[in-house]
Design a protein around this motif. Structure first.
Motif, PDB file in Angstrom:
ATOM      1  N   ALA A  19     -17.291   1.871   4.958  1.00 29.55           N
ATOM      2  CA  ALA A  19     -16.501   2.497   4.419  1.00 29.55           C
ATOM      3  C   ALA A  19     -16.102   3.395   5.352  1.00 29.55           C
ATOM      4  N   ARG A  60     -14.471  -5.408  -4.139  1.00 29.19           N
ATOM      5  CA  ARG A  60     -14.902  -4.279  -3.312  1.00 29.19           C
ATOM      6  C   ARG A  60     -14.539  -2.990  -4.052  1.00 29.19           C
ATOM      7  N   ARG A  62     -14.979   1.356  -3.956  1.00 30.76           N
ATOM      8  CA  ARG A  62     -15.412   2.576  -3.310  1.00 30.76           C
ATOM      9  C   ARG A  62     -15.234   3.722  -4.286  1.00 30.76           C
ATOM     10  N   GLU A  67     -19.738   2.562  -1.241  1.00 30.92           N
ATOM     11  CA  GLU A  67     -18.948   1.338  -1.206  1.00 30.92           C
ATOM     12  C   GLU A  67     -19.816   0.150  -1.585  1.00 30.92           C
ATOM     13  N   THR A  69     -19.745  -4.171  -2.405  1.00 32.20           N
ATOM     14  CA  THR A  69     -19.051  -5.453  -2.398  1.00 32.20           C
ATOM     15  C   THR A  69     -19.911  -6.489  -3.086  1.00 32.20           C
ATOM     16  N   ASN A  86     -16.062 -10.986   2.642  1.00 33.30           N
ATOM     17  CA  ASN A  86     -15.075 -10.610   3.657  1.00 33.30           C
ATOM     18  C   ASN A  86     -14.020 -11.702   3.801  1.00 33.30           C
ATOM     19  N   THR A 285     -10.313  -7.854   1.009  1.00 29.56           N
ATOM     20  CA  THR A 285     -10.545  -6.694   0.147  1.00 29.56           C
ATOM     21  C   THR A 285     -10.705  -5.425   0.966  1.00 29.56           C
ATOM     22  N   LYS A 286     -11.308  -5.529   2.144  1.00 32.79           N
ATOM     23  CA  LYS A 286     -11.501  -4.359   2.993  1.00 32.79           C
ATOM     24  C   LYS A 286     -10.174  -3.808   3.486  1.00 32.79           C
ATOM     25  N   ASP A 287      -9.292  -4.684   3.962  1.00 28.11           N
ATOM     26  CA  ASP A 287      -7.993  -4.226   4.456  1.00 28.11           C
ATOM     27  C   ASP A 287      -7.140  -3.654   3.326  1.00 28.11           C
ATOM     28  N   GLN A 289      -8.220  -2.222   0.666  1.00 26.64           N
ATOM     29  CA  GLN A 289      -8.808  -0.921   0.356  1.00 26.64           C
ATOM     30  C   GLN A 289      -8.348   0.141   1.345  1.00 26.64           C
ATOM     31  N   THR A 290      -8.443  -0.162   2.631  1.00 21.60           N
ATOM     32  CA  THR A 290      -8.038   0.787   3.667  1.00 21.60           C
ATOM     33  C   THR A 290      -6.566   1.146   3.531  1.00 21.60           C
TER      34      THR A 290
END
Length: 395
Positions: A19, A60, A62, A67, A69, A86, A285-287, A289-290
């Protein structure tokens, strides 16, 4: 990619039938993923999507606990491996939020005004001279939806094929954005510009061409230069006509009728040019989120344009709330508050993207198709509502 409640069912059918970096971007101190690893409530809620008939899901979250997943279901039909947490997936209409942000950055720079007519910048299409940038981003232009227009009487005026055997046979065909807009303007307007609200993918294809006209660069290049590289979104792309999918990924499936016979095929690889910048992007999901956290916390647009982005149209009510400029605003009720979102789908994949207005709490996810005999549509709204409230209400 219509997102009224009726359209939501169409979206789901396409999915079900067929995170540290973030902490730096938001200025928050976020516990490590391991500190938030035990979330059986979220795991159970996610499993309910699979039990309802979806093939697989990755989520995901936060929040104040850190955080988390997780994934449920299978990576591919008949397999036992879970979807990768991922994994890459097609985000569908979630793309519209990226496109809107890109256009609004140009507004912030004074390249064009939010209420400036767009016809003079794209004279080749003969657009109504009253259609403004705001109308494109808020779906109030009246432009015919090139993927098919839903009429008040329940009928659909066909556009390009995006469903059934016709789409399956053409799933590697390349459409040019100009071709999609020309198809739309060849049809009668749905209403006069600004008269009401109606979700039309064409608006965001016109927005793409406007970006290219104003910057002199291809849309994907400008997206990369302004958003993807600054936020280090290395797993996000606007693929154009490229039908591939970066590893790792969960497989996408599509069910359709072929001469009275029900068939299921793997559509992980498909050419998304039919939807263009209204829904062609690939991410994780990470991108997501960012990106969405950075947007909502004011890292990508000035405050006055964030205010404009969040002004919703009263006629745009849907399962996801009310529509602003490229995103929905949803009031979850007492003790929960407002969440911003733009979910989406592309045949075989579904995407979730939610955030609080300050970007501190987020939910992103992906859903893939499953058992062709088990239709998840009836269960989807309740399952989604439960998941969102688990994250944003603590319920």
């Amino acid at each position: 990619m219509r997102t009224s409640l009726r359209g939501t069912k169409n979206i789901v059918r396409r999915v079900g039938a067929a995170a540290l970096a973030a902490a730096l971007l938001t200025g928050l101190t976020v516990p490590t993923a391991s500190a938030a690893s035990a979330r059986p409530d979220l795991q159970r809620t996610m499993q309910e999507f699979v039990d309802a008939g979806f093939g697989g899901m990755q989520v995901r979250v936060r929040d104040e606990r850190g955080e988390w997943t997780g994934s449920a279901g299978s990576r591919e039909l008949g397999g036992t491996a879970k979807p990768p947490t991922n994994g890459h997936f097609r985000v569908g209409s979630t793309t519209k939020n990226f496109t809107a942000t890109l256009v609004l950055q140009l507004v912030a720079e004074g390249r064009i005004g939010l209420d400036t007519p767009v016809a003079g910048f794209l004279p080749q299409f003969g657009l109504d001279s009253r259609i403004t940038v705001r109308m494109l981003l808020q779906h109030t232009s009246g432009l015919f939806n090139h993927t098919g227009q839903y009429n008040p009487d329940g009928t659909v005026t066909p556009g390009i094929p995006w469903a059934g055997k016709e789409w399956v046979d053409l799933r590697f065909h390349t459409y040019r954005p100009e071709e999609l807009v020309r198809l739309a303007v060849s049809k009668s307007p749905v209403f006069e510009p600004g008269a009401r609200w109606d979700y039309s993918n064409t608006n965001y294809v016109v927005a793409r061409l406007l970006v290219e006209k104003l910057t002199g660069r291809p849309f994907a290049e400008e997206l990369d230069r302004r958003i993807l590289r600054p936020l280090k979104l290395r797993d996000t792309l606007s693929p154009g006509a490229w039908p591939g999918m970066p590893q790792p990924y969960a497989h996408a499936y599509y069910q359709y009728d072929d001469g009275g016979q029900r068939k299921t095929i793997d559509v992980t690889h498909q050419n998304p040019s039919w939807i263009s910048s209204a829904g062609d992007m690939i991410s994780t999901t990470k991108d997501l989120q960012t990106y969405f956290s950075a947007l909502q916390s004011g890292k990508l647009l000035p405050a006055w344009l964030m205010t404009e982005m969040r002004k919703t149209h009263p006629g745009s009510a849907s399962l996801y709330g009310f529509y602003g400029l490229g995103q929905f605003s949803q009031d979850l009720g007492p003790g929960c508050g407002i969440v911003l979102n733009h979910n989406g789908s592309n045949n075989g994949y579904g995407a979730l993207m939610y955030s609080t207005p300050d970007g501190s709490k987020t939910l992103t996810g992906s859903i893939t198709a499953g058992d062709p005999e088990n239709d998840p549509v009836p269960s989807y709204p309740a399952a989604l509502d439960k998941l969102v409230k688990k994250v944003f209400c603590g319920k």
